[in-house]
Scaffold this active site. Structure first.
Site, PDB file in Angstrom:
ATOM      1  N   LYS A 179      25.614 -77.625  16.904  1.00  0.00           N
ATOM      2  CA  LYS A 179      26.888 -76.923  16.710  1.00  0.00           C
ATOM      3  C   LYS A 179      27.711 -77.054  17.988  1.00  0.00           C
ATOM      4  O   LYS A 179      27.449 -76.367  18.972  1.00  0.00           O
ATOM      5  CB  LYS A 179      26.687 -75.433  16.409  1.00  0.00           C
ATOM      6  CG  LYS A 179      27.985 -74.799  15.921  1.00  0.00           C
ATOM      7  CD  LYS A 179      28.126 -73.331  16.250  1.00  0.00           C
ATOM      8  CE  LYS A 179      28.810 -73.050  17.546  1.00  0.00           C
ATOM      9  NZ  LYS A 179      30.197 -73.486  17.676  1.00  0.00           N
ATOM     10  N   SER A 233      28.249 -68.784  27.672  1.00  0.00           N
ATOM     11  CA  SER A 233      28.442 -67.571  28.467  1.00  0.00           C
ATOM     12  C   SER A 233      27.217 -66.647  28.371  1.00  0.00           C
ATOM     13  O   SER A 233      26.416 -66.756  27.433  1.00  0.00           O
ATOM     14  CB  SER A 233      29.685 -66.841  27.973  1.00  0.00           C
ATOM     15  OG  SER A 233      29.509 -66.502  26.620  1.00  0.00           O
ATOM     16  N   ASN A 234      27.131 -65.710  29.298  1.00  0.00           N
ATOM     17  CA  ASN A 234      25.967 -64.827  29.343  1.00  0.00           C
ATOM     18  C   ASN A 234      25.855 -63.900  28.145  1.00  0.00           C
ATOM     19  O   ASN A 234      24.769 -63.697  27.612  1.00  0.00           O
ATOM     20  CB  ASN A 234      26.007 -63.990  30.626  1.00  0.00           C
ATOM     21  CG  ASN A 234      25.513 -64.799  31.785  1.00  0.00           C
ATOM     22  OD1 ASN A 234      26.109 -65.826  32.106  1.00  0.00           O
ATOM     23  ND2 ASN A 234      24.410 -64.390  32.379  1.00  0.00           N
ATOM     24  N   VAL A 236      26.937 -64.229  25.065  1.00  0.00           N
ATOM     25  CA  VAL A 236      26.497 -64.942  23.859  1.00  0.00           C
ATOM     26  C   VAL A 236      25.055 -65.403  24.027  1.00  0.00           C
ATOM     27  O   VAL A 236      24.224 -65.257  23.117  1.00  0.00           O
ATOM     28  CB  VAL A 236      27.433 -66.137  23.567  1.00  0.00           C
ATOM     29  CG1 VAL A 236      26.886 -66.955  22.408  1.00  0.00           C
ATOM     30  CG2 VAL A 236      28.844 -65.658  23.251  1.00  0.00           C
ATOM     31  N   GLU A 254      21.216 -71.695  29.176  1.00  0.00           N
ATOM     32  CA  GLU A 254      21.873 -71.973  30.464  1.00  0.00           C
ATOM     33  C   GLU A 254      23.238 -71.316  30.413  1.00  0.00           C
ATOM     34  O   GLU A 254      24.029 -71.591  29.509  1.00  0.00           O
ATOM     35  CB  GLU A 254      21.991 -73.485  30.709  1.00  0.00           C
ATOM     36  CG  GLU A 254      20.671 -74.154  31.046  1.00  0.00           C
ATOM     37  CD  GLU A 254      19.957 -73.567  32.261  1.00  0.00           C
ATOM     38  OE1 GLU A 254      20.631 -73.007  33.148  1.00  0.00           O
ATOM     39  OE2 GLU A 254      18.719 -73.644  32.308  1.00  0.00           O
ATOM     40  N   CYS A 288      30.198 -74.716  35.167  1.00  0.00           N
ATOM     41  CA  CYS A 288      29.282 -73.607  35.438  1.00  0.00           C
ATOM     42  C   CYS A 288      28.848 -73.628  36.904  1.00  0.00           C
ATOM     43  O   CYS A 288      28.493 -72.596  37.462  1.00  0.00           O
ATOM     44  CB  CYS A 288      28.078 -73.680  34.530  1.00  0.00           C
ATOM     45  SG  CYS A 288      27.293 -75.281  34.575  1.00  0.00           S
ATOM     46  N   GLU A 389      32.293 -64.049  36.653  1.00  0.00           N
ATOM     47  CA  GLU A 389      32.625 -65.467  36.500  1.00  0.00           C
ATOM     48  C   GLU A 389      34.054 -65.584  35.969  1.00  0.00           C
ATOM     49  O   GLU A 389      34.382 -64.976  34.947  1.00  0.00           O
ATOM     50  CB  GLU A 389      31.654 -66.130  35.512  1.00  0.00           C
ATOM     51  CG  GLU A 389      31.904 -67.612  35.375  1.00  0.00           C
ATOM     52  CD  GLU A 389      30.981 -68.280  34.356  1.00  0.00           C
ATOM     53  OE1 GLU A 389      30.856 -67.764  33.244  1.00  0.00           O
ATOM     54  OE2 GLU A 389      30.393 -69.321  34.709  1.00  0.00           O
TER      55      GLU A 389
HETATM   56  P1  NAD Z   1      30.612 -69.401  24.825  1.00  0.00           P
HETATM   57  O1  NAD Z   1      29.384 -68.624  25.135  1.00  0.00           O
HETATM   58  O2  NAD Z   1      31.793 -68.689  24.338  1.00  0.00           O
HETATM   59  O3  NAD Z   1      30.279 -70.508  23.717  1.00  0.00           O
HETATM   60  C1  NAD Z   1      29.226 -71.425  23.862  1.00  0.00           C
HETATM   61  C2  NAD Z   1      28.787 -71.858  22.472  1.00  0.00           C
HETATM   62  O4  NAD Z   1      28.216 -70.740  21.811  1.00  0.00           O
HETATM   63  C3  NAD Z   1      29.934 -72.345  21.578  1.00  0.00           C
HETATM   64  O5  NAD Z   1      29.492 -73.402  20.779  1.00  0.00           O
HETATM   65  C4  NAD Z   1      30.222 -71.114  20.743  1.00  0.00           C
HETATM   66  O6  NAD Z   1      30.825 -71.395  19.509  1.00  0.00           O
HETATM   67  C5  NAD Z   1      28.828 -70.564  20.546  1.00  0.00           C
HETATM   68  N1  NAD Z   1      28.782 -69.145  20.167  1.00  0.00           N
HETATM   69  C6  NAD Z   1      29.752 -68.194  20.298  1.00  0.00           C
HETATM   70  N2  NAD Z   1      29.327 -67.013  19.790  1.00  0.00           N
HETATM   71  C7  NAD Z   1      28.070 -67.212  19.336  1.00  0.00           C
HETATM   72  C8  NAD Z   1      27.097 -66.370  18.749  1.00  0.00           C
HETATM   73  N3  NAD Z   1      27.328 -65.085  18.470  1.00  0.00           N
HETATM   74  N4  NAD Z   1      25.885 -66.905  18.436  1.00  0.00           N
HETATM   75  C9  NAD Z   1      25.608 -68.195  18.723  1.00  0.00           C
HETATM   76  N5  NAD Z   1      26.507 -69.049  19.275  1.00  0.00           N
HETATM   77  C10 NAD Z   1      27.715 -68.567  19.581  1.00  0.00           C
HETATM   78  O7  NAD Z   1      30.906 -70.264  26.141  1.00  0.00           O
HETATM   79  P2  NAD Z   1      32.146 -71.246  26.414  1.00  0.00           P
HETATM   80  O8  NAD Z   1      33.354 -70.414  26.669  1.00  0.00           O
HETATM   81  O9  NAD Z   1      32.189 -72.296  25.360  1.00  0.00           O
HETATM   82  O10 NAD Z   1      31.661 -71.946  27.767  1.00  0.00           O
HETATM   83  C11 NAD Z   1      31.862 -71.406  29.025  1.00  0.00           C
HETATM   84  C12 NAD Z   1      30.600 -70.739  29.531  1.00  0.00           C
HETATM   85  O11 NAD Z   1      29.524 -71.679  29.520  1.00  0.00           O
HETATM   86  C13 NAD Z   1      30.687 -70.268  30.965  1.00  0.00           C
HETATM   87  O12 NAD Z   1      30.079 -69.010  31.087  1.00  0.00           O
HETATM   88  C14 NAD Z   1      29.908 -71.300  31.732  1.00  0.00           C
HETATM   89  O13 NAD Z   1      29.391 -70.879  32.964  1.00  0.00           O
HETATM   90  C15 NAD Z   1      28.841 -71.636  30.777  1.00  0.00           C
HETATM   91  N6  NAD Z   1      28.256 -72.942  31.081  1.00  0.00           N
HETATM   92  C16 NAD Z   1      26.989 -72.972  31.608  1.00  0.00           C
HETATM   93  C17 NAD Z   1      26.413 -74.186  31.945  1.00  0.00           C
HETATM   94  C18 NAD Z   1      25.021 -74.251  32.493  1.00  0.00           C
HETATM   95  O14 NAD Z   1      24.384 -75.298  32.353  1.00  0.00           O
HETATM   96  N7  NAD Z   1      24.505 -73.199  33.109  1.00  0.00           N
HETATM   97  C19 NAD Z   1      27.134 -75.375  31.741  1.00  0.00           C
HETATM   98  C20 NAD Z   1      28.423 -75.304  31.216  1.00  0.00           C
HETATM   99  C21 NAD Z   1      28.965 -74.072  30.873  1.00  0.00           C
END
Ligand code: NAD
Length: 487
Positions: A179, A233-234, A236, A254, A288, A389
């Site tokens: 997804k 994100s944390n 989620v 992650e 990230c 963040e």
């Molecule tokens: P997000 O958590 O909003 O979304 C990530 C994914 O989760 C998307 O595909 C989203 O549709 C899905 N999602 C949303 N709600 C969900 C739920 N209830 N259940 C399951 N899946 C769900 O994050 P984002 O805004 O897309 O990305 C930014 C975040 O990602 C930042 O916090 C960043 O630090 C983190 N990030 C971490 C790393 C790492 O490797 N540590 C790398 C890149 C980004």
């Protein structure tokens, strides 16, 4: 201006492009010009997910019967296709989420390198022989795939992150249901097309585009999915982990960061300022591993600040497709609003905005989610911009007395993804390496930057304490079997 036609994206299930059962799609918009639609992407539901899981379940045993070398051959082909299509994929990524074309093409090339790395893993050892206390017995370990792996990925690295999850999942014999983030689902469909054209057997890799709350949560809860790998994100991530734990599935998360760069009194200030700019502001701060706190020892604070501000003021903000652009827009409206809110909060809580943090004056940029790169000083540990963040082009300068105080400030966060120190002193470096509470510790190098052959992941709230990439990936995507054989 890019005048490409609008992509109509379908799900990819059981080897075929399939419209969502709802028949509904939402636009994926260009953050550089919000009037411009890059594609129309599916609004999928649980029915679509169920079909993808069923296809993966049907495919996984035959896929696992192949040798690692045979599976690797498909990954090599996908790598070549990704590389051959680097222009189209790079441009689409830039149009869909804003990063500069150089970064977008670099990320696509990285995707090809990751696929080749894991293609090679198909030929490497997967177990050990362990001496048994029984003289007649042969005892050894081997590894078996989890079964069906669910991949949930964010929009900030729409090629590299899903590829660094799908490539190891596949090489170790799992089938995949992916997804992608809706915001970058057009780019995702081009990645999926490479897998399709590489000839992966139907059902081994599937893509379902839909909201996180429906398809993402559906993956976390689906009894037919045996392992879930999530980056995002944390908030989620925790929900995904809880849902997986509740039904006994394996999971890996992650998540976010609040990454510091420490500038010691003996640092090369020119290099340190360059690293703060590059690590903090490239990709519009949406990595990230992006630097968000520059923790600077008093003795060199003014000199460092001067160099930093000179560099930040010269950065060219604009459309990522324009070769002159160094910093593109925020990836979407939500992200733009979040960044602007943090800038407002920073000022309200008493930090001093030294530069940036505004919409650019250039009328050509009026239609995009642009923010000029911002630097705050006078930032204290309790302020929101020191703790949360931001995921945007915002750097917080924090002045400290000495290295000891600097390391304490660097560690004063719930996150622990990446941390960097600039120093010429090996003793300082060794102390920092030992005391830093981060999964990536970098000396005289910026916080951002991940090598695909090395383990990647965070400490504290940044991860579920597992590691991705390199040889670490086998730990998540397989289970160990201990085998004991007697004649
Ligand atoms: P997000 O958590 O909003 O979304 C990530 C994914 O989760 C998307 O595909 C989203 O549709 C899905 N999602 C949303 N709600 C969900 C739920 N209830 N259940 C399951 N899946 C769900 O994050 P984002 O805004 O897309 O990305 C930014 C975040 O990602 C930042 O916090 C960043 O630090 C983190 N990030 C971490 C790393 C790492 O490797 N540590 C790398 C890149 C980004």
């Amino acid at each position: 201006m890019d005048t490409q036609s609008v992509f109509i994206v379908d799900n990819y299930i059981g080897g075929s492009w399939t419209p969502p059962a709802s028949g509904k799609r939402v636009p994926s918009l260009n953050p550089a010009r919000h009037g411009e639609t890059v594609g129309e992407v599916p609004v999928s539901g649980i029915d679509d997910l169920n079909r993808a899981v069923a296809a993966a379940d049907e495919a996984r045993r035959a896929w696992n019967m192949l040798t690692g070398a045979q599976r690797g051959a498909f990954l090599f082909k996908a790598a070549d296709l990704l590389e051959n299509r680097i222009e189209e994929i790079g441009r689409t990524m830039t149009r869909e989420m804003g990063k500069t074309i150089g970064e977008a093409k670099g990320e696509t090339a990285r995707g090809a390198a990751i696929l080749r790395y894991y293609a090679g893993e198909g030929m490497r050892k997967t177990g050990d022989v362990i001496p048994s206390t029984d003289a007649d017995a042969l005892m050894f370990t081997t590894r078996v795939p989890l079964g069906v792996v669910g991949v949930i990925s964010p929009w900030n690295f729409p090629v590299a992150i899903p590829v660094w999850k799908m490539a190891p999942a596949l090489i170790y014999g799992n089938a995949v249901v992916w997804k992608p983030a809706t915001e970058t689902a057009v780019t995702a469909s081009l990645v999926m097309q490479c897998f399709h054209d590489a000839g992966f057997p139907a059902g081994t890799v599937n893509m379902v585009v839909g909201s996180g709350a429906v398809v993402g949560q559906g993956i976390a809860e689906h009894p037919g999915i045996h392992g879930i790998t999530f980056t995002g994100s944390n908030g989620v991530g925790k929900r995904v982990g809880q849902a997986a734990l509740a039904r006994g599935a394996k999971y890996q998360l992650e998540m976010g960061g609040k990454n510091p760069i420490i500038v010691a009194a003996d640092a090369d200030l020119e290099l340190a300022a360059e690293a703060a700019v590059s690590g903090g502001l490239r990709s519009t701060g949406q990595k990230c591993t992006a630097t968000s706190r520059a923790i600077v020892v008093s003795e060199v604070y003014d000199a460092f600040k001067e160099k930093l501000l000179a560099k930040v003021s010269n950065l060219v903000v604009g459309d990522g497709l324009d070769a002159k652009t160094w910093l593109g827009p925020c990836a979407n409206e939500n992200q733009y609003d979040t960044v602007m809110n943090f800038i407002r909060k920073g000022k309200e809580e008493g930090a001093v905005l030294l530069v940036g943090g505004e919409r650019p004056d250039d009328p050509a940029l009026r239609e995009g989610f642009y923010v000029t790169p911002a630097v705050f000083e006078g930032v204290t540990p309790e302020m929101s911009i020191a703790r949360e963040e931001i995921f945007g082009p915002v750097l917080a300068l924090i002045e400290v007395r000495d290295l000891k105080e600097a390391i304490a400030a660097a560690n004063d966060t719930e996150f622990g993804l990446s941390a960097s120190l600039y120093t010429r002193n090996i003793g300082n470096a060794l102390t920092f390496i030992k005391e830093s509470e981060a999964g990536l510790v970098r000396v005289n190098a910026e916080t951002a930057g991940v090598e695909l052959q090395a383990p990647f992941g965070g400490m504290k709230q940044s991860s579920s304490h597992s590691r991705e990439q390199g040889t670490a990936a086998i730990e998540f995507y397989t289970s160990v079997k201990t085998v004991f054989v007697k004649p």
